[in-house]
Enzyme design. Structure first.
Site, PDB file in Angstrom:
ATOM      1  N   SER A 185       0.865  -1.183   0.000  1.00 10.75           N
ATOM      2  CA  SER A 185       0.000   0.000   0.000  1.00 10.75           C
ATOM      3  C   SER A 185       0.893   1.221   0.000  1.00 10.75           C
ATOM      4  O   SER A 185       2.079   1.139   0.358  1.00 10.75           O
ATOM      5  CB  SER A 185      -0.889  -0.001   1.252  1.00 10.75           C
ATOM      6  N   TYR A 198      -2.274  -0.466  10.678  1.00 11.55           N
ATOM      7  CA  TYR A 198      -2.243  -0.772   9.246  1.00 11.55           C
ATOM      8  C   TYR A 198      -0.919  -0.319   8.634  1.00 11.55           C
ATOM      9  O   TYR A 198      -0.270  -1.072   7.885  1.00 11.55           O
ATOM     10  CB  TYR A 198      -3.412  -0.081   8.551  1.00 11.55           C
ATOM     11  N   LYS A 202       2.175  -2.556   6.658  1.00 11.34           N
ATOM     12  CA  LYS A 202       2.571  -2.305   5.281  1.00 11.34           C
ATOM     13  C   LYS A 202       4.038  -1.886   5.178  1.00 11.34           C
ATOM     14  O   LYS A 202       4.719  -2.218   4.204  1.00 11.34           O
ATOM     15  CB  LYS A 202       1.654  -1.250   4.651  1.00 11.34           C
TER      16      LYS A 202
END
Length: 311
Positions: A185, A198, A202
């Site tokens: 991402s 999150y 990533k």
């Protein structure tokens, strides 16, 4: 004395690297632009290879599976949702005349990944393409997520990649070729404010793939095993993501990209052995440049962009 000279040498080397970094970054951006406009368009063939797509039942995973099938790959849909995975596999078989099979698997469970590989070898053969697409982005309560949801995100977004890489890489080493793709991402190259869990997963994927890439290059016999790290921004393949984007300040700086176009771009990257891809293209180079900014400036710019400050 020798130790002191060695330390001085390393200090001088670090200074030279720091001074040369802006030039290197500029040349890197120019080289990327040149390669995109005038570089070699030669591509490899992946027809007949077996590709495993985690989280391939729907969304971007399904679109990637379709594009792989168009290239003549036989497809394994590895997903926790068996019913949807079977529907996708049946669609691929009927539409593109390739072998496609669905397997229910929790890719964050090492033993299940090992069993998955055994079943694939028995049913189809050895998989030589792995697309780590499965991932979790949103919590039920983003402001105060339950610890079990946090752990599940870590398991799916990071741990699963470690296990699948470990298991399927052995196939690739045995046959002397392969390709591992990680769908990361933009949060893996630029911090995603208000989403520390999150972002952490990533960033970790980025590091995992960098080490894997270097390790493979250090062994001449593994030179035909390639890696691609993908850093997409928001996609229009998930209604919940679109709603979050619409109602948040991120809409100021990001738009939802078309999932089908992103899937096509990823397959292009595989065929041309590109090691890093970002969507939009300039994002990767821009993020690397911002790493050179003073922390205070970077933080202030992000704050001014995302927060609605009172006049």
């Amino acid at each position: 004395m020798m130790k002191r000279c060695s330390e001085l040498y390393l200090d001088m080397l670090m200074i030279l690297v720091m001074l040369g970094t802006p030039i290197a970054m500029f040349l890197s951006v120019m080289l990327k632009i040149y390669n995109r406009l005038f570089g070699s368009k030669s591509v490899k063939s992946i027809a007949g290879e077996i590709a495993v797509v985690t989280g391939g039942a729907r969304g971007l995973g399904k679109l990637i599976s379709i594009e792989l099938a168009k290239q003549g790959c036989h497809i394994v849909i590895a997903d926790i949702d068996l019913k949807q995975a079977e529907e996708t596999a049946n669609y691929l078989s009927d539409s593109y005349k390739v072998n496609a099979k669905a397997y229910k698997v929790d890719v964050s469970n090492y033993e299940e990944v090992v069993e998955l590989n055994k079943n694939i070898i028995h049913d189809l053969g050895k998989a030589t393409i792995l697309v780590n697409n499965a991932g979790i982005m949103l919590f039920t309560d983003p402001s105060n997520p339950d610890w079990k949801e946090v752990q599940r995100m870590i398991n799916v977004n990071l741990t699963a990649n470690i296990w699948t890489n470990r298991v399927f890489l052995e196939n690739m080493k045995e046959v002397g070729k392969g390709h591992i793709v990680a769908i990361s991402s933009v949060a893996g190259i630029t911090p995603f404010p208000f989403h520390p869990e999150y972002t952490s997963t990533k960033y970790a994927i980025r590091g995992l793939m960098q080490v894997l890439r270097i390790d493979l290059k250090m062994e001449e016999k593994f030179r035909n095993i390639k890696t691609t790290s993908v850093f997409p921004t928001f996609l229009n393949t998930n209604a919940n993501i679109l709603e979050m984007l619409k109602s948040s300040t991120f809409s100021k700086i990001a738009v939802a990209h078309d999932g089908e176009k992103v899937a096509k771009r990823i397959i292009q990257g595989i065929l041309q052995n590109e090691e890093e891809i970002s969507v939009p293209e300039i994002k990767l180079a821009f993020s690397k440049c911002t790493d050179l900014w003073p922390v205070e400036i970077f933080d202030r710019i992000v704050k001014r962009i995302l927060l609605k400050e009172e006049k």
